[in-house]
Design a protein around this motif. Structure first.
Motif, PDB file in Angstrom:
ATOM      1  N   UNK A 123     107.534 120.615  41.450  1.00 28.09           N
ATOM      2  CA  UNK A 123     106.953 119.291  41.686  1.00 28.09           C
ATOM      3  C   UNK A 123     105.839 119.019  40.680  1.00 28.09           C
ATOM      4  N   UNK A 124     105.012 120.017  40.419  1.00 27.14           N
ATOM      5  CA  UNK A 124     103.937 119.865  39.448  1.00 27.14           C
ATOM      6  C   UNK A 124     104.465 119.543  38.060  1.00 27.14           C
ATOM      7  N   UNK A 125     105.531 120.201  37.649  1.00 23.96           N
ATOM      8  CA  UNK A 125     106.144 119.923  36.341  1.00 23.96           C
ATOM      9  C   UNK A 125     106.661 118.485  36.283  1.00 23.96           C
ATOM     10  N   UNK A 126     107.309 118.049  37.361  1.00 21.98           N
ATOM     11  CA  UNK A 126     107.814 116.674  37.404  1.00 21.98           C
ATOM     12  C   UNK A 126     106.669 115.666  37.317  1.00 21.98           C
ATOM     13  N   UNK A 127     105.572 115.936  38.002  1.00 25.21           N
ATOM     14  CA  UNK A 127     104.440 115.018  37.983  1.00 25.21           C
ATOM     15  C   UNK A 127     103.769 114.977  36.607  1.00 25.21           C
ATOM     16  N   UNK A 182      95.699 103.543  36.642  1.00 28.27           N
ATOM     17  CA  UNK A 182      95.397 103.817  38.057  1.00 28.27           C
ATOM     18  C   UNK A 182      96.444 104.753  38.657  1.00 28.27           C
ATOM     19  N   UNK A 183      97.703 104.486  38.346  1.00 28.71           N
ATOM     20  CA  UNK A 183      98.765 105.354  38.844  1.00 28.71           C
ATOM     21  C   UNK A 183      98.689 106.742  38.207  1.00 28.71           C
ATOM     22  N   UNK A 184      98.283 106.822  36.957  1.00 32.10           N
ATOM     23  CA  UNK A 184      98.089 108.127  36.323  1.00 32.10           C
ATOM     24  C   UNK A 184      97.018 108.924  37.061  1.00 32.10           C
ATOM     25  N   UNK A 185      95.920 108.244  37.430  1.00 31.69           N
ATOM     26  CA  UNK A 185      94.838 108.923  38.161  1.00 31.69           C
ATOM     27  C   UNK A 185      95.330 109.395  39.529  1.00 31.69           C
ATOM     28  N   UNK A 186      96.125 108.559  40.208  1.00 30.69           N
ATOM     29  CA  UNK A 186      96.653 108.939  41.522  1.00 30.69           C
ATOM     30  C   UNK A 186      97.606 110.118  41.408  1.00 30.69           C
ATOM     31  N   UNK A 187      98.489 110.079  40.422  1.00 31.45           N
ATOM     32  CA  UNK A 187      99.446 111.166  40.220  1.00 31.45           C
ATOM     33  C   UNK A 187      98.727 112.472  39.894  1.00 31.45           C
ATOM     34  N   UNK A 188      97.708 112.392  39.031  1.00 26.32           N
ATOM     35  CA  UNK A 188      96.941 113.591  38.672  1.00 26.32           C
ATOM     36  C   UNK A 188      96.189 114.141  39.879  1.00 26.32           C
ATOM     37  N   UNK A 189      95.640 113.252  40.712  1.00 30.91           N
ATOM     38  CA  UNK A 189      94.915 113.694  41.907  1.00 30.91           C
ATOM     39  C   UNK A 189      95.848 114.421  42.872  1.00 30.91           C
ATOM     40  N   UNK A 190      97.023 113.848  43.097  1.00 31.46           N
ATOM     41  CA  UNK A 190      97.987 114.496  43.976  1.00 31.46           C
ATOM     42  C   UNK A 190      98.406 115.863  43.462  1.00 31.46           C
ATOM     43  N   UNK A 191      98.612 115.954  42.161  1.00 25.71           N
ATOM     44  CA  UNK A 191      99.006 117.241  41.570  1.00 25.71           C
ATOM     45  C   UNK A 191      97.888 118.263  41.687  1.00 25.71           C
ATOM     46  N   UNK A 192      96.647 117.827  41.469  1.00 22.61           N
ATOM     47  CA  UNK A 192      95.501 118.740  41.586  1.00 22.61           C
ATOM     48  C   UNK A 192      95.349 119.263  43.017  1.00 22.61           C
TER      49      UNK A 192
END
Length: 479
Positions: free
Chosen positions: A344-348, A446-456
């Motif tokens: 999942x992390x790789x996909x994100x 904004x979506x990049x920040x959300x995606x990065x937050x979820x991955x973190x």
């Protein structure tokens, strides 16, 4: 050894009994897959049909744009909360009964909408009509919420043999295609209804009848192998604990009247205490937000550069890509020993790259590269979204802290899905103001920040999968 150990074991009974139980389990799995797949298919069939005739509801039934928006908001709110409640209900009561109630209720709600159209509630009294429609949609959201968490729980009960656990990602990846099949069928049925000149309300009435009929099929589904006398690993563990308790009482000279009444349902607090449940629930909200933005806003964004028909065709490639996404993530994570967080992390991370390209060039890209990019983005978003609420939830519910208790999967799935829906719904409120004040580039960032937050939020799990310690090497891969 992964903590999602095979549930059909030879620890209790001879080899012949074990082989017989396994054969019976495998035989019924196909039917359980078919009925639960069909149940969630029906949920999306009935959910999507309303959006396919929105224009007719506005032009012919007199529904205002505000009412249509309020229907969406009401549904999203009760659906999000309903996921959390339904998961718990599925673990507390007979899960197939809960699934059937959801199907019956969904069919009845659509039937009530048809009645409101037939008798022109809006024409009689706009206030009364609005109150009735919103009340029906309030209930509709709750009924619709049963399919995900409870259906996943039933699937987890039946697909518990060694082979199924090794291929859990593939099995649940295929199973989560139900939503796309339901959405596509709804669009085809609506197109057929309008194409032959039938009244548009048939597009609501047909799925209403289909949901009720499938409810009768679902209520007869056996939700747990134990009800058929199949002894699984979970049952064996529970029976061993019960035998030990009886022996302890007899040793103390007390009479033992203990019987196996099955495990008690897990509480919300205990579900949250399962490692990674809270992190996955919040992370899923950020991933789901990205999906919601692309799903709801993409046609609107594309219409700024293309005509309406072309924009919708291009946007459709995103939905098409989501269907194989869950299968790909499931298969790859199975091949890597259940390391789902890592995949999942790789996909994100891949999605971050595409969102970055969109932020810089989306308003100047031609249709050809957009088609390719949106299809790939559908895979990158759909894969993690589908697998987190199915295979990952099943992995989490198999954690040693709840081993011997199958009545946890519905609650865990409901928490993840419900919390994710609430987080995503709140996050959607920022899209309009961002686009209006700062342009579309700000939305993509904004979506990049959300995606990065979820991955973190998943980083500790990703690290434990990639660099397992001596104590966690055997159990880290499953969750």
């Amino acid at each position: 050894m992964p903590e999602t150990t095979p549930l059909v074991a030879n620890g209790n009974g001879n080899g012949a009994d074990h082989s017989h139980d396994l054969a019976r389990l495998k035989s019924y799995q196909k039917w359980a897959f078919f009925v639960t797949f069909g149940g969630y298919f029906m949920a999306h069939f009935s959910r999507k049909c309303y959006s396919t005739v929105k224009q007719n509801l506005q032009d012919d039934a007199g529904y205002s744009a505000l009412l249509l928006s309020e229907m969406d908001t009401t549904f999203m709110a009760t659906y999000a909360i309903g996921n959390i409640i339904s998961g718990k209900l599925g673990d507390t009561f007979r899960p197939t009964t809960i699934l059937a109630i959801g199907l019956f209720g969904s069919g009845i709600c659509l039937g009530l909408i048809c009645i409101a159209i037939w008798f022109n509630f809006e024409g009689y009294s706009e206030a009364l009509g609005n109150f009735f429609i919103l009340g029906v949609y309030f209930l509709f959201g709750f009924f619709q919420s049963t399919g995900g968490p409870v259906g996943t729980a039933v699937m987890g009960n039946w697909f518990c043999d060694p082979d199924s656990i090794r291929n859990r990602g593939l099995i649940f990846g295929l199973w989560t295609c139900h939503q796309y099949c339901g959405d596509i069928t709804s669009q085809l049925v609506s197109a057929a209804v309008l194409g032959v000149g039938w009244p548009y309300w048939w597009a609501l009435f047909i799925p209403a009848v289909a949901n009720v009929l499938w409810g009768f099929l679902t209520v007869r589904l056996v939700p747990d192998p134990y009800e058929m006398g199949i002894i699984t690993e979970e049952v064996r563990i529970r029976q061993e604990k019960l035998a030990a308790k009886r022996a302890e009482l007899e040793k103390a000279g007390k009479t033992s009247n203990l019987v196996d009444e099955g495990p008690p349902p897990i509480s919300y607090i205990d579900a949250i205490k399962i490692p990674m449940v809270a992190q996955y629930a919040i992370a899923f909200g950020f991933f789901k937000l990205t999906n919601y933005v692309l799903f709801f806003w993409l046609p609107y964004f594309l219409e700024k550069s293309f005509d309406q028909v072309t924009a919708n065709l291009i946007a459709a490639l995103y939905s098409v890509g989501m269907m194989p996404g869950g299968i790909i993530v499931g298969v790859v994570s199975d091949l890597f020993g259940g390391r789902r967080a890592t995949v999942i992390g790789v996909f994100m991370c891949g999605l971050l790259v595409f969102l970055g390209i969109f932020a810089e060039y989306s308003e100047t890209l031609t249709s050809a590269p957009l088609l390719v990019m949106l299809f790939i983005m559908g895979i990158l978003v759909g894969g993690p979204n589908n697998i987190i609420t199915s295979a990952v939830a099943a992995d989490l519910a198999s954690h040693p802290t709840v081993k011997g208790n199958a009545k946890s999967l519905g609650t865990v799935t409901g928490l993840i899905n419900g919390t994710g829906a609430i987080t995503a719904s709140i996050g959607l409120l920022a899209i309009g103001p961002l686009e209006e004040n700062y342009g579309w580039a700000s939305v993509w960032y904004y979506l990049m920040a959300c995606t990065a937050t979820g991955t973190l939020l998943m980083s500790t799990k990703i690290y434990s999968e990639m660099v397992p310690s001596a104590n966690t090497e055997g159990v880290a891969l499953a969750v």
